[in-house]
Motif scaffolding. Structure first.
Motif, short mmCIF file in Angstrom:
data_model
loop_
_atom_site.label_atom_id
_atom_site.label_comp_id
_atom_site.label_asym_id
_atom_site.label_seq_id
_atom_site.Cartn_x
_atom_site.Cartn_y
_atom_site.Cartn_z
N ALA A 91 -10.80 -4.20 3.45
CA ALA A 91 -9.35 -4.20 3.24
C ALA A 91 -9.01 -4.48 1.78
CB ALA A 91 -8.69 -5.25 4.14
N LEU A 92 -9.96 -5.03 1.03
CA LEU A 92 -9.72 -5.29 -0.39
C LEU A 92 -9.50 -4.00 -1.17
CD1 LEU A 92 -12.36 -8.08 -1.16
CD2 LEU A 92 -9.87 -8.34 -1.14
N ASN A 143 0.24 -2.31 -1.59
CA ASN A 143 1.10 -2.48 -0.42
C ASN A 143 2.56 -2.55 -0.88
OD1 ASN A 143 2.38 -3.21 1.93
ND2 ASN A 143 1.47 -5.25 2.06
N TYR A 144 3.37 -1.61 -0.42
CA TYR A 144 4.78 -1.57 -0.82
C TYR A 144 5.69 -2.31 0.16
CZ TYR A 144 3.39 1.90 -4.26
OH TYR A 144 2.79 2.55 -5.31
N GLY A 145 5.13 -2.94 1.17
CA GLY A 145 5.93 -3.73 2.08
C GLY A 145 7.06 -2.93 2.71
N ASP A 150 -10.78 -10.10 -6.86
CA ASP A 150 -11.47 -10.52 -5.64
C ASP A 150 -12.52 -9.49 -5.24
OD1 ASP A 150 -9.97 -12.83 -5.46
OD2 ASP A 150 -8.53 -11.99 -4.03
N THR A 151 -12.18 -8.21 -5.41
CA THR A 151 -13.12 -7.14 -5.09
C THR A 151 -14.37 -7.23 -5.96
OG1 THR A 151 -11.31 -5.68 -4.44
CG2 THR A 151 -13.41 -4.63 -4.99
N VAL A 179 -14.60 3.81 -3.17
CA VAL A 179 -13.62 4.82 -2.81
C VAL A 179 -12.29 4.14 -2.50
CG1 VAL A 179 -13.04 6.69 -1.23
CG2 VAL A 179 -15.42 6.33 -1.91
N SER A 180 -11.26 4.50 -3.23
CA SER A 180 -9.94 3.92 -3.00
C SER A 180 -8.89 4.89 -3.51
CB SER A 180 -9.83 2.55 -3.68
OG SER A 180 -8.60 1.93 -3.37
N HIS A 181 -7.74 4.35 -3.95
CA HIS A 181 -6.63 5.17 -4.41
C HIS A 181 -6.25 4.81 -5.84
CE1 HIS A 181 -5.95 6.72 -0.33
NE2 HIS A 181 -6.28 5.51 0.06
N GLY A 182 -5.44 5.67 -6.45
CA GLY A 182 -5.22 5.64 -7.89
C GLY A 182 -4.76 4.34 -8.50
#
Length: 218
Positions: A21-22, A27-29, A80-81, A103-106
């Motif tokens: 989850a890291l 997160n835009y809530g 933390d990652t 692998v993640s996002h921009g």
């Protein structure tokens, strides 16, 4: 799934995939899926905008939507990652030459790469904007070594407290997409074309543009 495509392109024994989850995107809530407004109503605080159901474009690194993350929050998660996922590989004496694909996002990747590069005391001025705007499935390569280790020498336990040497060797490399052929008629409406390459083939190892080449390309 991009991680699966990368793994499937590797030789045996294939590396494991370890979801975390890291590694999720910012997160835009309550702002997730909402229309963002580029203008703000004069005299209203940011919270008052939210109370009216108005979601202005966030400014700076501290603003966040209710229940969401600011860029500073994202940077903290990136650190933390590094501590929980990446640095254990750097100090693994049984696998000193480890290669780790993240692998993640921009937006998160920009913060992660920045935080990783800043592990090197000589590169404290690097900014997340230097790594934003990556293309889909493009990759950036970062080499991390212990400062006191000689070439080919494993880091000692004492060196785990020493600064790291971090080098960005490739940025936003998308050479694997150069031979991609778009399917005419849209997905599902055309017959299978055996000449089109499987996506897993795009992730096989190959030469890429270096950091200096990227900077000089204009």
């Amino acid at each position: 799934m991009t991680a699966e495509a990368i793994r499937d392109a590797q030789a045996e024994p294939k590396p494991p995939i370890k979801p975390s989850a890291l590694l999720r995107e910012q997160n835009y809530g309550s702002g997730e899926g909402k229309r963002w407004d580029s203008r703000r109503i004069p005299g209203l605080s940011l919270d008052e905008h939210f109370e009216r159901g108005i979601y202005p474009v966030l400014r700076g690194r501290c603003e966040r939507f209710p229940g969401g993350e600011s860029l500073d929050d994202l940077a903290a998660r990136a650190n933390d990652t590094i501590d929980q996922i990446l640095l254990p590989h750097v100090w693994d004496e049984d696998n000193y030459e480890a290669h780790v694909a993240v692998v993640s996002h921009g937006l998160f990747l920009a913060e992660l790469i920045t935080a990783l590069v800043r592990q090197d005391p000589a590169q404290q001025t690097i900014q997340p904007r230097d790594f934003r705007g990556m293309k889909n499935t493009a990759w950036t390569r970062v080499r991390v070594t212990a400062q006191k280790s000689a070439p080919g020498e494993k880091p000692s336990c004492k060196e785990k407290l020493m600064p790291l040497v971090v080098q960005v060797t490739n940025i936003n490399n998308s050479d694997h997409l150069s031979s991609l052929k778009r399917q005419r008629g849209g997905i599902g409406s055309s017959a299978h074309d055996s000449r089109q390459k499987d996506i897993r083939g795009f992730f096989k190892a190959g030469a890429g543009r270096t950091h200096s080449q990227e900077k000089n390309s204009g």
